[in-house]
Scaffold this motif. Structure first.
Motif, short mmCIF file in Angstrom:
data_model
loop_
_atom_site.label_atom_id
_atom_site.label_comp_id
_atom_site.label_asym_id
_atom_site.label_seq_id
_atom_site.Cartn_x
_atom_site.Cartn_y
_atom_site.Cartn_z
N ILE A 136 0.85 -1.19 0.00
CA ILE A 136 0.00 0.00 0.00
C ILE A 136 0.88 1.24 0.00
O ILE A 136 2.01 1.22 0.49
CB ILE A 136 -0.97 0.04 1.19
N GLY A 137 0.34 2.30 -0.55
CA GLY A 137 1.07 3.54 -0.61
C GLY A 137 0.13 4.68 -0.89
O GLY A 137 -1.10 4.57 -0.72
N VAL A 138 0.70 5.79 -1.31
CA VAL A 138 -0.07 7.00 -1.55
C VAL A 138 0.36 7.62 -2.87
O VAL A 138 1.36 7.22 -3.47
CB VAL A 138 0.11 8.01 -0.40
N SER A 139 -0.39 8.59 -3.27
CA SER A 139 -0.07 9.34 -4.48
C SER A 139 -0.30 10.82 -4.19
O SER A 139 -1.25 11.17 -3.48
CB SER A 139 -0.96 8.87 -5.63
N ASN A 140 0.60 11.66 -4.65
CA ASN A 140 0.44 13.11 -4.54
C ASN A 140 0.43 13.62 -3.10
O ASN A 140 -0.16 14.66 -2.81
CB ASN A 140 -0.85 13.55 -5.25
N ALA A 158 4.68 2.40 1.24
CA ALA A 158 5.71 1.75 0.42
C ALA A 158 6.08 2.63 -0.77
O ALA A 158 7.23 2.62 -1.22
CB ALA A 158 5.21 0.40 -0.07
N ILE A 159 5.10 3.37 -1.27
CA ILE A 159 5.24 4.16 -2.50
C ILE A 159 4.60 5.53 -2.29
O ILE A 159 3.57 5.65 -1.62
CB ILE A 159 4.50 3.46 -3.68
N ASN A 160 5.19 6.56 -2.89
CA ASN A 160 4.50 7.83 -3.10
C ASN A 160 4.61 8.14 -4.59
O ASN A 160 5.70 8.35 -5.11
CB ASN A 160 5.12 8.95 -2.27
#
Length: 278
Positions: A136-140, A158-160
């Motif tokens: 799981i991660g996020v964006s912006n 884990a991610i942006n």
């Protein structure tokens, strides 16, 4: 061709080069993803708000490619951040994709005025723990949003996935990611045509030196910076060109010259600010 992978804090790995379907119409998504899979892509990035998850799912089903050879990302839209709505959202996305799980689930925007992005993150942790998303991660998300997520849950994304191209490098977000073990995915990696990146000497000269296109040089820059990148195109020949970026390597000097393009007089966002999307 074997695509390099990056290990995430979830214990899973992600292909560093993928194919994005932002703005691909629903009735064209199946063919676009089919073409991308035929070219060799195995990492596909979609989102609920793109309204093309069904087309992506149809292409996956028809491809015959084993599920464990694919990496599929989708995203939670801001109208499903509150309460238990994230659980409803992931199940809807999985139904449309025809999958039992996604490899990566992202919270699409923080939408700070709605004040539900922390709740969304806590529910995404539950979604991961239920086996519906492997990572799981996020964006912006900006550092202030990321700090709030970690403070509330103790869980680091884990991610942006952020807008990132040579004319807009978001150094504060990159610094947070490095300090906290989050990996960066670049959307709009070629500047989406707003900036004449391909004409700037640092890019044009690197491309000429390696006998590649300026777009290939910029994608290679993203890869060598350690970013996960997924250029989009509806044309199969362009998909193949964007995929053909492993037969050369930019020199340290060429990477540094492209790094130095930010800030430029023409630098800035192509898309909206995370503070303005609500």
């Amino acid at each position: 061709m074997s695509i390099p992978t990056i290990s995430l804090n979830s214990g899973h790995s992600i292909p560093q080069l993928g194919f994005g379907v932002f703005l691909v119409p629903a009735d064209e998504a199946e063919q676009a993803v089919t073409d991308a899979l035929e070219v060799g892509y195995r990492h596909i990035d979609t989102a609920a708000i793109y309204q093309n998850e069904e087309g992506v799912g149809a292409a996956i089903a028809k491809s015959g490619i084993p599920r464990d050879e694919l990496f599929i990302t989708t995203k939670l839209w801001i109208d499903h951040q509150a309460g238990e709505l994230p659980h409803e959202a992931i199940r809807t996305s999985l139904d449309k994709l025809g999958l039992d799980y996604v490899d990566l689930y992202l919270s699409h925007w923080p939408a700070p005025k709605n004040d539900s992005f922390v709740n969304a993150w806590s529910k995404m942790i539950e979604i991961r723990d239920a086996g519906l998303a492997r990572s799981i991660g996020v964006s912006n998300h900006l550092p202030e949003h990321l700090d709030a997520l970690v403070a509330a849950t103790g869980e680091v994304p884990a991610i942006n996935q952020i807008e990132l191209h040579p004319a807009f490098q978001q150094r504060d977000v990159l610094e947070w990611a490095v300090a906290n073990g989050t990996h960066i995915e670049s959307w709009g990696p070629l500047g989406q045509g707003k900036y004449p990146l391909f004409e700037i000497p640092a890019v044009a000269q690197a491309a000429e030196a390696h006998g590649v296109t300026p777009a290939q040089a910029v994608i290679r820059w993203h890869l060598q910076k350690g970013f996960i990148v997924f250029p989009k195109s509806s044309r199969k020949e362009r998909m193949a060109e964007n995929f053909d970026v492993f037969g050369f390597e930019l020199t340290d000097a060429e990477v540094a010259a492209i790094d130095a393009l930010d800030p430029l007089d023409l630098s800035g966002r192509v898309g909206p600010s995370p503070l303005d999307v609500n």
